[in-house]
Motif scaffolding. Structure first.
Motif, PDB file in Angstrom:
ATOM      1  N   TYR A  13      -2.949  -2.178  -3.952  1.00  0.00           N
ATOM      2  CA  TYR A  13      -1.518  -2.203  -3.644  1.00  0.00           C
ATOM      3  C   TYR A  13      -0.669  -1.567  -4.746  1.00  0.00           C
ATOM      4  N   LEU A  14      -1.306  -0.953  -5.734  1.00  0.00           N
ATOM      5  CA  LEU A  14      -0.569  -0.400  -6.867  1.00  0.00           C
ATOM      6  C   LEU A  14       0.501   0.603  -6.432  1.00  0.00           C
ATOM      7  N   ASP A  15       0.147   1.561  -5.589  1.00  0.00           N
ATOM      8  CA  ASP A  15       1.125   2.576  -5.175  1.00  0.00           C
ATOM      9  C   ASP A  15       2.276   1.963  -4.390  1.00  0.00           C
ATOM     10  N   ASN A  16       1.968   0.995  -3.523  1.00  0.00           N
ATOM     11  CA  ASN A  16       3.036   0.318  -2.772  1.00  0.00           C
ATOM     12  C   ASN A  16       3.989  -0.395  -3.722  1.00  0.00           C
ATOM     13  N   ALA A  17       3.425  -1.177  -4.642  1.00  0.00           N
ATOM     14  CA  ALA A  17       4.255  -1.945  -5.577  1.00  0.00           C
ATOM     15  C   ALA A  17       5.073  -1.012  -6.466  1.00  0.00           C
ATOM     16  N   ARG A  18       4.458   0.061  -6.900  1.00  0.00           N
ATOM     17  CA  ARG A  18       5.172   1.022  -7.763  1.00  0.00           C
ATOM     18  C   ARG A  18       6.319   1.673  -6.992  1.00  0.00           C
ATOM     19  N   THR A  43       0.609  -1.292 -13.531  1.00  0.00           N
ATOM     20  CA  THR A  43      -0.563  -2.154 -13.658  1.00  0.00           C
ATOM     21  C   THR A  43      -0.279  -3.279 -14.647  1.00  0.00           C
ATOM     22  N   SER A  44       0.349  -2.955 -15.773  1.00  0.00           N
ATOM     23  CA  SER A  44       0.682  -3.972 -16.774  1.00  0.00           C
ATOM     24  C   SER A  44       1.642  -5.013 -16.214  1.00  0.00           C
ATOM     25  N   LEU A  45       2.599  -4.581 -15.399  1.00  0.00           N
ATOM     26  CA  LEU A  45       3.555  -5.513 -14.802  1.00  0.00           C
ATOM     27  C   LEU A  45       2.877  -6.437 -13.793  1.00  0.00           C
ATOM     28  N   MET A  46       1.981  -5.891 -13.014  1.00  0.00           N
ATOM     29  CA  MET A  46       1.396  -6.641 -11.903  1.00  0.00           C
ATOM     30  C   MET A  46       0.234  -7.539 -12.298  1.00  0.00           C
ATOM     31  N   ARG A  54       0.390 -15.592 -11.905  1.00  0.00           N
ATOM     32  CA  ARG A  54      -0.123 -15.049 -10.646  1.00  0.00           C
ATOM     33  C   ARG A  54       0.806 -13.964 -10.099  1.00  0.00           C
ATOM     34  N   THR A  55       0.183 -13.034  -9.372  1.00  0.00           N
ATOM     35  CA  THR A  55       0.917 -12.002  -8.649  1.00  0.00           C
ATOM     36  C   THR A  55       0.364 -11.932  -7.236  1.00  0.00           C
ATOM     37  N   TYR A  56       1.266 -11.929  -6.260  1.00  0.00           N
ATOM     38  CA  TYR A  56       0.867 -11.859  -4.859  1.00  0.00           C
ATOM     39  C   TYR A  56       1.600 -10.725  -4.161  1.00  0.00           C
ATOM     40  N   VAL A  57       0.900 -10.107  -3.239  1.00  0.00           N
ATOM     41  CA  VAL A  57       1.487  -9.108  -2.356  1.00  0.00           C
ATOM     42  C   VAL A  57       1.961  -9.844  -1.107  1.00  0.00           C
ATOM     43  N   ILE A  58       3.133  -9.461  -0.639  1.00  0.00           N
ATOM     44  CA  ILE A  58       3.705 -10.056   0.567  1.00  0.00           C
ATOM     45  C   ILE A  58       3.396  -9.124   1.735  1.00  0.00           C
ATOM     46  N   LEU A  59       2.758  -9.662   2.751  1.00  0.00           N
ATOM     47  CA  LEU A  59       2.476  -8.900   3.965  1.00  0.00           C
ATOM     48  C   LEU A  59       3.295  -9.488   5.106  1.00  0.00           C
ATOM     49  N   SER A  60       4.028  -8.634   5.789  1.00  0.00           N
ATOM     50  CA  SER A  60       4.821  -9.044   6.942  1.00  0.00           C
ATOM     51  C   SER A  60       4.247  -8.357   8.168  1.00  0.00           C
ATOM     52  N   ASN A  61       3.782  -9.165   9.108  1.00  0.00           N
ATOM     53  CA  ASN A  61       3.129  -8.631  10.307  1.00  0.00           C
ATOM     54  C   ASN A  61       2.008  -7.671   9.933  1.00  0.00           C
ATOM     55  N   GLY A  62       1.302  -7.981   8.845  1.00  0.00           N
ATOM     56  CA  GLY A  62       0.157  -7.194   8.398  1.00  0.00           C
ATOM     57  C   GLY A  62       0.491  -6.017   7.505  1.00  0.00           C
ATOM     58  N   PHE A  67       6.305  -7.828  -3.312  1.00  0.00           N
ATOM     59  CA  PHE A  67       5.455  -8.665  -4.153  1.00  0.00           C
ATOM     60  C   PHE A  67       6.273  -9.760  -4.810  1.00  0.00           C
ATOM     61  N   VAL A  68       5.573 -10.814  -5.195  1.00  0.00           N
ATOM     62  CA  VAL A  68       6.188 -11.969  -5.844  1.00  0.00           C
ATOM     63  C   VAL A  68       5.244 -12.399  -6.963  1.00  0.00           C
ATOM     64  N   LEU A  69       5.824 -12.778  -8.099  1.00  0.00           N
ATOM     65  CA  LEU A  69       4.968 -13.141  -9.213  1.00  0.00           C
ATOM     66  C   LEU A  69       5.580 -14.206 -10.101  1.00  0.00           C
ATOM     67  N   ILE A  70       4.694 -14.899 -10.806  1.00  0.00           N
ATOM     68  CA  ILE A  70       5.076 -15.800 -11.885  1.00  0.00           C
ATOM     69  C   ILE A  70       4.536 -15.164 -13.157  1.00  0.00           C
ATOM     70  N   THR A  71       5.431 -14.926 -14.113  1.00  0.00           N
ATOM     71  CA  THR A  71       5.026 -14.341 -15.385  1.00  0.00           C
ATOM     72  C   THR A  71       5.410 -15.271 -16.527  1.00  0.00           C
TER      73      THR A  71
END
Length: 167
Positions: A13-18, A43-46, A54-62, A67-71
């Protein structure tokens, strides 16, 4: 209605998150970064610093929606009971009811990881995020004036905190 799922971040998911993060860098005051992130910066951020975060990717209808994270909130060990929560949604996914369940999800993760409180640092212009955090019980605990400079103007940040009810 959105069918939301949260999956642990992977480099797939790196390209999507970026793409998501760079939009907010280039077009908004949501991020105080000034230059788009390169893949290694993203990558360092995620990637969590350690098992506390933790870092999670959010999927809506697949489909990827953000993304959402706790840092780490602060680097000293006594702060390890407090996490900083961040949510970034794809621009075309904002206003669709994804933010609230994403925040509720990461709060549950934080409880399971035994965090005592969560902090959200928000640009004072980001009224949508402020409304969402407030509705979910976060209190404004700080207002820092003119601490950032972007798009030829001074920016304030506000800090919201929620002490989690742990079982």
């Amino acid at each position: 209605m959105n069918d939301l799922r949260f999956v642990e971040y992977s480099p797939l998911y790196l390209d999507n998150a970026r793409h998501t993060y760079n939009y907010f860098i280039e077009k908004t005051t949501v991020s105080f970064d000034l230059e788009p992130y390169m893949p290694e910066q993203m990558t360092s951020l995620m990637m969590p610093l350690n098992d506390l975060y933790r870092t999670y990717v959010i999927l809506s209808n697949g489909d990827y929606a953000g993304f959402v994270l706790i840092t780490q909130h602060k680097k000293k060990p006594a702060f390890n009971v407090t996490g900083e929560v961040t949510i970034y949604l794809e621009p075309n996914q904002t206003g669709k009811g994804i933010g609230r369940p994403s925040l509720e999800f990461i709060e549950q993760v934080a409880r399971e990881l035994n965090f005592h409180s969560l902090i959200a640092t928000i640009c004072s212009e980001n009224e949508g995020s402020i409304r969402m955090f407030t509705k979910l019980g976060y209190e404004k605990v700080a207002h820092y004036k003119e601490v950032g400079y972007k798009f030829e103007r001074w920016l304030d940040i506000v800090v919201y905190q929620k002490v989690l009810k742990t079982e």
